[in-house]
Design an enzyme around this catalytic site. Structure first.
Site, PDB file in Angstrom:
ATOM      1  N   ASP A 151      40.170  47.935  55.125  1.00  0.00           N
ATOM      2  CA  ASP A 151      38.804  47.842  54.622  1.00  0.00           C
ATOM      3  C   ASP A 151      38.804  47.700  53.108  1.00  0.00           C
ATOM      4  O   ASP A 151      39.128  48.643  52.386  1.00  0.00           O
ATOM      5  CB  ASP A 151      38.007  49.086  55.025  1.00  0.00           C
ATOM      6  CG  ASP A 151      36.553  48.981  54.608  1.00  0.00           C
ATOM      7  OD1 ASP A 151      35.776  48.361  55.361  1.00  0.00           O
ATOM      8  OD2 ASP A 151      36.190  49.502  53.528  1.00  0.00           O
ATOM      9  N   TYR A 203      36.130  46.830  44.546  1.00  0.00           N
ATOM     10  CA  TYR A 203      37.213  47.793  44.370  1.00  0.00           C
ATOM     11  C   TYR A 203      38.227  47.326  43.332  1.00  0.00           C
ATOM     12  O   TYR A 203      39.014  48.133  42.820  1.00  0.00           O
ATOM     13  CB  TYR A 203      37.928  48.058  45.696  1.00  0.00           C
ATOM     14  CG  TYR A 203      37.044  48.607  46.792  1.00  0.00           C
ATOM     15  CD1 TYR A 203      35.754  49.076  46.526  1.00  0.00           C
ATOM     16  CD2 TYR A 203      37.479  48.639  48.120  1.00  0.00           C
ATOM     17  CE1 TYR A 203      34.946  49.562  47.528  1.00  0.00           C
ATOM     18  CE2 TYR A 203      36.663  49.137  49.130  1.00  0.00           C
ATOM     19  CZ  TYR A 203      35.414  49.585  48.828  1.00  0.00           C
ATOM     20  OH  TYR A 203      34.610  50.065  49.835  1.00  0.00           O
ATOM     21  N   LYS A 245      33.849  42.733  51.232  1.00  0.00           N
ATOM     22  CA  LYS A 245      32.409  42.900  51.033  1.00  0.00           C
ATOM     23  C   LYS A 245      31.917  42.047  49.874  1.00  0.00           C
ATOM     24  O   LYS A 245      32.602  41.910  48.862  1.00  0.00           O
ATOM     25  CB  LYS A 245      32.081  44.377  50.767  1.00  0.00           C
ATOM     26  CG  LYS A 245      32.586  45.332  51.830  1.00  0.00           C
ATOM     27  CD  LYS A 245      32.275  46.781  51.483  1.00  0.00           C
ATOM     28  CE  LYS A 245      32.908  47.726  52.489  1.00  0.00           C
ATOM     29  NZ  LYS A 245      34.376  47.811  52.315  1.00  0.00           N
ATOM     30  N   HIS A 250      27.665  44.246  50.690  1.00  0.00           N
ATOM     31  CA  HIS A 250      28.068  45.578  50.230  1.00  0.00           C
ATOM     32  C   HIS A 250      26.865  46.508  50.029  1.00  0.00           C
ATOM     33  O   HIS A 250      26.873  47.661  50.451  1.00  0.00           O
ATOM     34  CB  HIS A 250      28.860  45.456  48.925  1.00  0.00           C
ATOM     35  CG  HIS A 250      29.744  46.623  48.653  1.00  0.00           C
ATOM     36  ND1 HIS A 250      30.911  46.538  47.941  1.00  0.00           N
ATOM     37  CD2 HIS A 250      29.637  47.927  49.004  1.00  0.00           C
ATOM     38  CE1 HIS A 250      31.487  47.722  47.859  1.00  0.00           C
ATOM     39  NE2 HIS A 250      30.717  48.577  48.497  1.00  0.00           N
ATOM     40  N   ASN A 262      25.512  50.104  53.617  1.00  0.00           N
ATOM     41  CA  ASN A 262      24.476  50.811  52.850  1.00  0.00           C
ATOM     42  C   ASN A 262      23.063  50.313  53.166  1.00  0.00           C
ATOM     43  O   ASN A 262      22.164  50.411  52.336  1.00  0.00           O
ATOM     44  CB  ASN A 262      24.759  50.696  51.343  1.00  0.00           C
ATOM     45  CG  ASN A 262      26.088  51.313  50.964  1.00  0.00           C
ATOM     46  OD1 ASN A 262      26.327  52.485  51.187  1.00  0.00           O
ATOM     47  ND2 ASN A 262      26.987  50.495  50.418  1.00  0.00           N
ATOM     48  N   SER A 313      33.448  57.786  53.303  1.00  0.00           N
ATOM     49  CA  SER A 313      33.364  59.093  52.621  1.00  0.00           C
ATOM     50  C   SER A 313      33.297  60.228  53.641  1.00  0.00           C
ATOM     51  O   SER A 313      32.450  61.125  53.553  1.00  0.00           O
ATOM     52  CB  SER A 313      32.167  59.144  51.664  1.00  0.00           C
ATOM     53  OG  SER A 313      32.326  58.216  50.625  1.00  0.00           O
TER      54      SER A 313
END
Length: 341
Positions: free
Chosen positions: A57, A62, A91, A124, A180, A228
Site C-alpha cells: 500500500d 509518501y 493514491k 487519497h 478518507n 492507523s
C-alpha cells in the site's frame, strides 16, 4: 540501482483474502509504506514479499514510491513473487485532481514502482488543491508555495473519477478505491460511477471504530481497509496534538488484559480486532519480526471472543488523528526526513 542488502530465508506464511464485487481476492493483510525511509523501504518491501504479503500500500504523497519499487523489482527479479500475485496500490494526490493532470500523476507513480499497472488506485483525499507541476516539486504536499499557502481548486470529484475510469479502460488501473471519504461522499459517487469503487480506506482503530461507515460501505459491496490500526501511535513522531495527548492503545487495560489472556502482544490484539470485523489492514513494519507478527494475525488458530470484541468496541469515541487541518506538522516532519536522507 537497488540498494545492496542481503536477502534472508523466511517462511512463507498464508494470507487471508477478501472477495471484491468482481470476484477478485484482495489480500486482507497488506504491507503499509507510510513513513518508510528511502533507506529502509527496499529491504522492507522485499522481506514482506518473502514472508507472504501480497498487498503493498503506497501513495504519491509518501515520497518513497521509487524506493519501495526497488524492493519490488528485486523480489520479482529473484523469483520471490510473480507480478500477477502482488497487489500494488497507490493514491492520487489532491493537486492532480483535474482531468488533464490525472494521467501524468498515475504514470509517475507507475514509473516509480516499476510496474505497468496498479491493482488498486485510490483518490487519497476528497479535497482538490491547486495544481503543482511534477517538475516543480514532487511530491507536492499541501502547500501551493511549498511553505504556508493552502490553495484549493474547483475540481469536482466526478471529474477526477471519470478521468480515472479512462485509465481503467486502458489497463493502467485494475480497481479503483477511495480514501478518507465519508458515507455521504461515497453515496454520491456511487450514483454516477461507471467503474464502481472496490475499496474504501479510512482511519479505523478502537478510538475511531466507524461502525456505520463500515456497514454502509460493505452493504454497497465495497471492501474496507483500515489504516492507523494502532491509533495515535503512528502520529506521535509528527507531534500532532491529538496524538500526543491521547492515551496509548497499547496501555489501555482492556487491550493489555486481552493480550495477556491470549499470550499475544497488544499490537496483535488491535490487528485481530480489525481482521475479525472483516477489514483489510495495512500495518507498516521495518523489522522482519514485526512483519511476521503482523501477518500471523490472519491465522485462524486463535480468535477474540464476542465479549472481548465488545470490550474493545467500548473504547470508541470517534477520535480521528489524521486531520487535514493539521498539515503543518506533517510538512515539517517530511521536510526534516528528506534532509536527513
Amino acid at each position: 540501482m537497488v540498494r545492496e542488502f542481503k536477502p534472508i530465508k523466511l517462511p512463507r506464511l498464508n494470507e487471508p483474502t477478501i472477495t471484491l464485487y468482481d470476484g477478485s481476492q484482495l489480500p486482507q493483510i497488506g504491507a503499509g509504506t507510510w513513513k518508510h525511509s528511502d533507506e529502509i523501504a527496499p529491504k522492507a518491501i522485499y522481506t514482506s514479499l518473502q514472508l507472504g504479503y501480497r498487498l503493498l500500500d503506497g501513495a504519491c504523497d509518501y515520497g518513497n514510491e521509487k524506493a519501495c519499487g526497488e524492493g519490488l523489482t528485486r523480489a520479482l527479479a529473484d523469483g520471490v513473487v510473480k507480478r500477477e500475485d502482488v497487489w500494488v496500490a497507490s493514491k492520487l494526490w489532491q493537486t492532480f485532481h483535474a482531468k488533464e493532470h490525472v494521467r501524468a500523476a498515475v504514470k509517475k507513480s507507475l514509473e516509480d514502482w516499476g510496474v505497468d499497472y496498479f491493482d488498486l488506485y485510490y483518490i487519497h483525499f476528497p479535497i482538490s488543491l491547486a495544481y503543482v507541476p511534477i517538475e516543480t516539486r514532487y511530491p507536492p504536499g499541501w502547500y501551493y508555495d511549498g511553505e504556508s499557502e493552502v490553495r484549493h481548486s474547483r475540481v469536482p470529484i466526478r471529474e477526477t473519477w471519470e478521468a480515472l475510469e479512462e485509465l481503467v479502460d486502458e489497463g493502467l488501473i485494475r480497481h479503483l478505491g477511495v480514501s478518507n471519504f465519508n458515507s455521504a461522499l461515497l453515496m454520491d459517487l456511487l450514483k454516477y460511477a461507471r467503474v464502481k469503487p472496490a475499496v474504501l480506506q479510512i482511519e479505523i482503530h478502537p478510538y475511531n471504530a466507524q461502525p456505520r461507515a463500515v456497514a454502509y460501505a460493505q452493504s454497497q459491496g465495497l471492501a474496507v481497509t483500515a489504516y492507523s490500526s494502532f491509533g495515535p501511535q503512528g502520529f506521535l513522531e509528527l507531534k500532532m496534538p491529538k496524538a500526543v495527548h491521547a492515551p496509548s492503545l497499547f496501555m489501555q487495560p482492556v487491550v493489555t488484559q486481552i493480550a495477556d489472556a491470549h499470550n499475544k502482544t497488544q499490537a496483535e490484539i488491535l490487528l485481530k480486532w480489525a481482521v475479525q470485523r472483516g477489514l483489510a489492514i495495512i500495518p507498516k513494519a521495518d523489522d522482519v519480526c514485526l512483519q511476521e507478527q503482523n501477518l500471523r494475525v490472519g491465522e485462524s488458530s486463535w480468535r477474540l471472543t464476542d465479549e472481548e470484541m465488545e470490550k474493545i468496541n467500548g473504547l470508541d469515541m470517534g477520535l480521528r488523528f489524521n486531520d487535514p487541518a493539521d498539515v503543518s506538522r506533517l510538512l515539517t516532519f517530511f521536510a526534516h526526513s528528506s534532509d536527513a536522507n
